[in-house]
Design a protein around this motif. Structure first.
Motif, PDB file in Angstrom:
ATOM      1  N   THR A 119      18.397   1.288   4.499  1.00 17.30           N
ATOM      2  CA  THR A 119      17.803   2.273   3.508  1.00 17.30           C
ATOM      3  C   THR A 119      16.533   3.001   4.576  1.00 17.30           C
ATOM      4  N   ARG A 120      15.901   3.942   3.999  1.00 14.58           N
ATOM      5  CA  ARG A 120      14.699   4.753   4.715  1.00 14.58           C
ATOM      6  C   ARG A 120      13.855   3.976   5.095  1.00 14.58           C
ATOM      7  N   TYR A 121      13.633   2.656   4.441  1.00 16.76           N
ATOM      8  CA  TYR A 121      12.473   1.671   4.924  1.00 16.76           C
ATOM      9  C   TYR A 121      12.864   1.129   6.193  1.00 16.76           C
ATOM     10  N   GLY A 122      14.211   0.864   6.555  1.00 22.33           N
ATOM     11  CA  GLY A 122      14.546   0.005   7.718  1.00 22.33           C
ATOM     12  C   GLY A 122      14.410  -1.593   7.671  1.00 22.33           C
ATOM     13  N   ASN A 123      13.630  -2.087   6.561  1.00 19.93           N
ATOM     14  CA  ASN A 123      13.468  -3.516   6.505  1.00 19.93           C
ATOM     15  C   ASN A 123      12.911  -3.838   5.296  1.00 19.93           C
ATOM     16  N   ARG A 124      12.554  -4.998   4.997  1.00 21.42           N
ATOM     17  CA  ARG A 124      11.885  -5.540   3.803  1.00 21.42           C
ATOM     18  C   ARG A 124      10.604  -5.021   3.668  1.00 21.42           C
ATOM     19  N   ILE A 125       9.976  -4.764   2.503  1.00 23.76           N
ATOM     20  CA  ILE A 125       8.732  -4.478   2.334  1.00 23.76           C
ATOM     21  C   ILE A 125       8.111  -5.485   1.229  1.00 23.76           C
ATOM     22  N   ALA A 126       6.898  -5.704   1.591  1.00 21.33           N
ATOM     23  CA  ALA A 126       6.002  -6.513   0.707  1.00 21.33           C
ATOM     24  C   ALA A 126       5.831  -5.967  -0.590  1.00 21.33           C
ATOM     25  N   HIS A 127       5.730  -6.876  -1.630  1.00 16.40           N
ATOM     26  CA  HIS A 127       5.540  -6.562  -3.232  1.00 16.40           C
ATOM     27  C   HIS A 127       4.109  -5.688  -3.193  1.00 16.40           C
ATOM     28  N   GLY A 128       4.282  -4.724  -4.058  1.00 19.79           N
ATOM     29  CA  GLY A 128       2.798  -3.827  -3.969  1.00 19.79           C
ATOM     30  C   GLY A 128       1.803  -4.587  -4.790  1.00 19.79           C
ATOM     31  N   VAL A 129       2.222  -5.528  -5.743  1.00 22.07           N
ATOM     32  CA  VAL A 129       1.077  -6.308  -6.369  1.00 22.07           C
ATOM     33  C   VAL A 129       0.572  -7.300  -5.449  1.00 22.07           C
ATOM     34  N   LEU A 130       1.370  -7.868  -4.394  1.00 22.73           N
ATOM     35  CA  LEU A 130       0.649  -8.791  -3.703  1.00 22.73           C
ATOM     36  C   LEU A 130      -0.431  -8.195  -2.804  1.00 22.73           C
ATOM     37  N   VAL A 131      -0.130  -6.968  -2.404  1.00 26.96           N
ATOM     38  CA  VAL A 131      -1.133  -5.990  -1.683  1.00 26.96           C
ATOM     39  C   VAL A 131      -2.114  -5.930  -2.595  1.00 26.96           C
ATOM     40  N   LEU A 132      -1.764  -5.397  -3.750  1.00 31.37           N
ATOM     41  CA  LEU A 132      -3.237  -5.337  -4.886  1.00 31.37           C
ATOM     42  C   LEU A 132      -3.944  -6.517  -4.783  1.00 31.37           C
ATOM     43  N   GLY A 133      -3.300  -7.706  -4.957  1.00 37.29           N
ATOM     44  CA  GLY A 133      -4.095  -9.110  -5.130  1.00 37.29           C
ATOM     45  C   GLY A 133      -4.855  -9.213  -3.862  1.00 37.29           C
ATOM     46  N   LEU A 134      -4.956  -8.632  -2.724  1.00 31.90           N
ATOM     47  CA  LEU A 134      -5.623  -8.753  -1.634  1.00 31.90           C
ATOM     48  C   LEU A 134      -7.033  -7.994  -1.907  1.00 31.90           C
ATOM     49  N   SER A 135      -7.137  -7.051  -2.889  1.00 33.42           N
ATOM     50  CA  SER A 135      -8.190  -6.463  -3.325  1.00 33.42           C
ATOM     51  C   SER A 135      -9.262  -7.559  -3.957  1.00 33.42           C
ATOM     52  N   SER A 136      -8.353  -8.421  -4.740  1.00 30.64           N
ATOM     53  CA  SER A 136      -9.199  -9.253  -5.392  1.00 30.64           C
ATOM     54  C   SER A 136     -10.174 -10.141  -4.533  1.00 30.64           C
ATOM     55  N   ALA A 137      -9.760 -10.422  -3.442  1.00 31.47           N
ATOM     56  CA  ALA A 137     -10.827 -11.200  -2.582  1.00 31.47           C
ATOM     57  C   ALA A 137     -11.907 -10.323  -2.220  1.00 31.47           C
ATOM     58  N   ALA A 138     -11.616  -9.019  -1.865  1.00 29.87           N
ATOM     59  CA  ALA A 138     -12.772  -8.240  -1.500  1.00 29.87           C
ATOM     60  C   ALA A 138     -13.620  -8.295  -3.005  1.00 29.87           C
ATOM     61  N   SER A 139     -13.334  -8.058  -4.057  1.00 30.60           N
ATOM     62  CA  SER A 139     -14.012  -7.836  -5.184  1.00 30.60           C
ATOM     63  C   SER A 139     -14.743  -9.133  -5.402  1.00 30.60           C
ATOM     64  N   THR A 140     -14.286 -10.443  -4.839  1.00 27.37           N
ATOM     65  CA  THR A 140     -14.819 -11.781  -5.030  1.00 27.37           C
ATOM     66  C   THR A 140     -15.934 -11.700  -4.034  1.00 27.37           C
ATOM     67  N   GLN A 141     -15.783 -11.342  -2.848  1.00 31.71           N
ATOM     68  CA  GLN A 141     -17.018 -11.323  -1.936  1.00 31.71           C
ATOM     69  C   GLN A 141     -18.271 -10.572  -2.425  1.00 31.71           C
ATOM     70  N   LEU A 142     -17.895  -9.295  -3.134  1.00 31.49           N
ATOM     71  CA  LEU A 142     -18.871  -8.623  -3.789  1.00 31.49           C
ATOM     72  C   LEU A 142     -19.731  -9.492  -4.970  1.00 31.49           C
ATOM     73  N   ALA A 143     -18.804 -10.037  -5.826  1.00 31.85           N
ATOM     74  CA  ALA A 143     -18.953 -10.803  -6.840  1.00 31.85           C
ATOM     75  C   ALA A 143     -20.054 -11.967  -6.530  1.00 31.85           C
TER      76      ALA A 143
END
Length: 144
Positions: A46-70
């Protein structure tokens, strides 16, 4: 006054390298075994050339950032949701993602913090954009 510790414009930044194990475990937990995440041979064609991570996995990383603020807010906070979530670019296994969680506004009366979320890879590829609402609960609803 609980939210006086949070100011518009402040930004929480965190970095994480997405590993093979992250993608495999996320697929197992969610049941999302789409070929773009688990089939390297196919993704090489495919045009990507290899596997890609789940978008929602990446979104989940933002939860750690919001927790630092919280953690600075002297009350119980919960995510009230993400809006306008987009994954403009791919995250490949081995990419290091930087999440920027930027406070856009603070609504003391409603107990809400509105933030912009942006993720980029080490190559400057924007891989996540979203808006997040952090809700602050009053003491009678479990707040500290």
């Amino acid at each position: 006054m609980m939210l006086s510790v949070v100011k518009p414009g402040e930004c929480i930044r965190l970095r994480r390298t997405v590993t093979e194990d992250d993608v495999v475990q996320f697929a197992a937990i969610t049941g999302d075994h789409a070929v773009n995440h688990v089939d390297e041979a196919y993704m090489r064609t495919t045009r990507y050339g290899n596997r890609i991570a789940h978008g929602v996995l990446v979104l989940g990383l933002s939860s750690a950032a919001s927790t630092q603020l919280a953690d600075r807010i002297p009350a119980l906070t919960v995510s009230a949701g993400y809006d306008r979530v987009r994954f403009p670019g791919p995250v490949r296994i081995g990419d290091t993602v930087t999440i920027e969680y930027t406070v856009e506004s603070v609504d003391e009366a409603r107990g809400r913090v509105h933030a912009a979320v942006r993720g980029t890879t080490q190559n400057g590829v924007v891989c996540l954009v979203a808006a997040h609402v952090l809700a602050v609960l009053p003491a009678q609803d479990g707040g500290r």
